[in-house]
Scaffold this active site. Structure first.
Site, PDB file in Angstrom:
ATOM      1  N   ARG A 112      12.210  51.562  30.657  1.00 56.41           N
ATOM      2  CA  ARG A 112      13.172  52.365  29.882  1.00 56.41           C
ATOM      3  C   ARG A 112      14.407  51.512  29.654  1.00 56.41           C
ATOM      4  NH1 ARG A 112      15.627  58.407  30.633  1.00 56.41           N
ATOM      5  NH2 ARG A 112      13.617  58.828  29.693  1.00 56.41           N
ATOM      6  N   HIS A 167      10.449  57.346  21.925  1.00 52.85           N
ATOM      7  CA  HIS A 167      10.220  57.948  23.247  1.00 52.85           C
ATOM      8  C   HIS A 167       8.785  58.492  23.274  1.00 52.85           C
ATOM      9  CE1 HIS A 167      10.962  59.557  27.070  1.00 52.85           C
ATOM     10  NE2 HIS A 167      11.805  60.536  26.806  1.00 52.85           N
ATOM     11  N   GLN A 190       7.254  61.206  25.827  1.00 58.48           N
ATOM     12  CA  GLN A 190       7.740  62.570  25.588  1.00 58.48           C
ATOM     13  C   GLN A 190       6.874  63.286  24.538  1.00 58.48           C
ATOM     14  OE1 GLN A 190      10.831  64.126  26.942  1.00 58.48           O
ATOM     15  NE2 GLN A 190       9.876  65.922  26.029  1.00 58.48           N
ATOM     16  N   ASP A 213      17.898  67.920  20.332  1.00 55.07           N
ATOM     17  CA  ASP A 213      18.177  66.914  21.372  1.00 55.07           C
ATOM     18  C   ASP A 213      19.695  66.786  21.459  1.00 55.07           C
ATOM     19  OD1 ASP A 213      18.023  64.764  23.151  1.00 55.07           O
ATOM     20  OD2 ASP A 213      17.564  63.291  21.599  1.00 55.07           O
ATOM     21  N   CYS A 227      13.840  68.062  24.684  1.00 55.58           N
ATOM     22  CA  CYS A 227      13.311  67.086  25.654  1.00 55.58           C
ATOM     23  C   CYS A 227      14.076  67.137  26.981  1.00 55.58           C
ATOM     24  CB  CYS A 227      13.358  65.683  25.064  1.00 55.58           C
ATOM     25  SG  CYS A 227      15.004  65.186  24.516  1.00 55.58           S
ATOM     26  N   ARG A 259       5.454  66.589  31.055  1.00 57.83           N
ATOM     27  CA  ARG A 259       5.722  65.146  31.082  1.00 57.83           C
ATOM     28  C   ARG A 259       4.831  64.474  32.133  1.00 57.83           C
ATOM     29  NH1 ARG A 259      10.321  62.945  29.617  1.00 57.83           N
ATOM     30  NH2 ARG A 259       8.943  61.131  29.530  1.00 57.83           N
TER      31      ARG A 259
HETATM   32  N1  NVA Z   1      18.062  60.956  22.666  1.00 58.71           N
HETATM   33  C1  NVA Z   1      18.198  61.073  24.097  1.00 58.71           C
HETATM   34  C2  NVA Z   1      16.871  61.412  24.720  1.00 58.71           C
HETATM   35  C3  NVA Z   1      16.917  61.652  26.192  1.00 58.71           C
HETATM   36  C4  NVA Z   1      15.574  61.969  26.780  1.00 58.71           C
HETATM   37  C5  NVA Z   1      18.754  59.784  24.669  1.00 58.71           C
HETATM   38  O1  NVA Z   1      18.290  58.704  24.274  1.00 58.71           O
HETATM   39  O2  NVA Z   1      19.667  59.844  25.478  1.00 58.71           O
HETATM   40  N1   CP Z   2      13.283  63.901  28.545  1.00 59.05           N
HETATM   41  C1   CP Z   2      13.543  62.827  29.315  1.00 59.05           C
HETATM   42  O1   CP Z   2      13.132  61.697  29.023  1.00 59.05           O
HETATM   43  O2   CP Z   2      14.280  63.078  30.423  1.00 59.05           O
HETATM   44  P1   CP Z   2      14.891  62.001  31.423  1.00 59.05           P
HETATM   45  O3   CP Z   2      15.959  61.251  30.671  1.00 59.05           O
HETATM   46  O4   CP Z   2      15.431  62.803  32.565  1.00 59.05           O
HETATM   47  O5   CP Z   2      13.808  61.061  31.847  1.00 59.05           O
END
Ligand code: NVA
Ligand code: CP
Length: 330
Positions: free
Chosen positions: A108, A135, A138, A231, A272, A317
């Site tokens: 990540r 992502h 997800q 989101d 999400c 998930r």
């Molecule tokens: N768009 C958000 C998704 C988190 C799961 C981010 O990148 O922070």
């Molecule tokens: N939805 C999601 O990816 O959550 P986290 O950022 O907690 O992993």
């Protein structure tokens, strides 16, 4: 011929056919049934995986950890503070070291290019646990949840409200196009997904018999929706300074009772997570103090309503990540 994903990376859904995605969803259902029934499934006993996180996480990290252990694997978690990654060691070097020790690598971080480079050098399957652009893990959880709740995917009217050019907006547009859901991005023009990705998805949607619509009009975007998804308005890695302009830009696109009322009667609400639906978080409280906004992308009323399926989505998930690891490592 049967589907075989052994040895494959899982970096973005553009790399996967609709049949392969379907296979992963079916596998996820099997794993969910086994977990619920208490049937052990330590199919990958003796293997080891490493989880690299350059951004914070609750769901993704815990899903990989629990799924990895359920499959019988050893799991190592590394964050930038406790590894050499990035600061003292390049991504290609890190990949080549970890590829010698581990059977699979989750990453990540920031650019999609980084995870693609990691995969190029690792020599073992790499799974994208979120980049600025995509992502993909997800997506399987979201599609599984829709299928469980609505009983189908093809022909479902899916509306995404808010920042439509972030990792979630992009990925949802791709997966909807692949699996035949009608995707609508309901957002201000400045936050529409990139034109080249929209064009690519329109091509894919043609094959699956679905549509891609971009609209600034909330009424048009939400009318007849089966799913309303949103989101957070400012994603990880974006500077705090953008909050003010983002709130102004996205306030009309908040998922509230009025937006849900435009949708079909039995429409579901998805997110999400994490979500700013109240002021019970540090950032939520700070934003309330600074800008007087106590709910952001979704109202507390919608988040807590019967139509909200966000915690089923979060549980999924784990089952879907388990399917991805099993399919690529077996
Ligand atoms: N768009 C958000 C998704 C988190 C799961 C981010 O990148 O922070
Ligand atoms: N939805 C999601 O990816 O959550 P986290 O950022 O907690 O992993």
């Amino acid at each position: 011929m049967g589907i075989n994903l052994s040895g494959r990376n899982y970096l973005k859904l553009l790399d996967y056919t609709s049949q392969e995605i379907r296979y992963l969803l079916d596998l996820s259902k099997n794993f969910k049934d086994m977990k619920r029934a208490g049937v052990p499934h330590r199919y990958l006993e003796g293997k080891n995986i490493v989880l690299l996180f350059e951004k914070t996480s609750t769901r993704t990290r815990c899903s990989f950890e629990v799924a990895g252990r359920d499959l019988g694997m050893g799991v190592t978690y590394l964050d930038p503070g406790s590894s050499q990654m990035g600061k003292k060691e390049s991504i290609p070097d890190t990949a080549r070291v970890l590829g010698r020790m581990y059977d699979g690598i989750e990453y990540r971080g920031f650019s999609q290019e980084l995870v693609e480079t990691l995969a190029e050098y690792a020599g073992v399957p790499v799974w994208n646990g979120l980049t600025d652009e995509f992502h993909p893990t997800q997506m399987l959880a979201d599609m599984l949840t829709i299928e469980e709740k609505l009983g189908r995917l093809k022909g479902v009217n899916f509306t995404y409200m808010g920042d439509a050019r972030n990792n979630m907006g992009n990925s949802l547009m791709v997966v909807c196009a692949k699996l035949g859901l009608n995707f609508t991005a309901c957002a201000p023009k400045e936050l529409f997904p990139a034109e080249d990705l929209v064009a690519k998805c329109r091509e894919i949607a043609k094959e699956s018999g679905s549509t891609i619509t971009l609209t600034e009009d909330v009424k048009e975007g939400t009318t007849n929706a089966d799913v309303i998804y949103t989101d957070i308005w400012v994603s990880m890695g974006e500077p705090d300074e953008v909050w003010e302009s983002r709130i102004k830009m996205l306030k009309p696109y908040q998922v509230n009772a009025a937006a849900m009322a435009n949708a079909k009667k039995d429409a579901i609400f998805m997110h999400c997570l994490p979500s700013f639906h109240d002021t019970k978080t540090t950032i939520g409280a700070e934003i309330a103090k600074k800008f007087g906004v106590t709910e952001m992308e979704v109202t507390d009323e919608v988040f807590e309503s019967k139509q909200s399926v966000v915690f089923d989505e979060a549980e999924n998930r784990m089952h879907t990540i388990k399917a991805v690891m099993y399919a690529t490592l077996k």
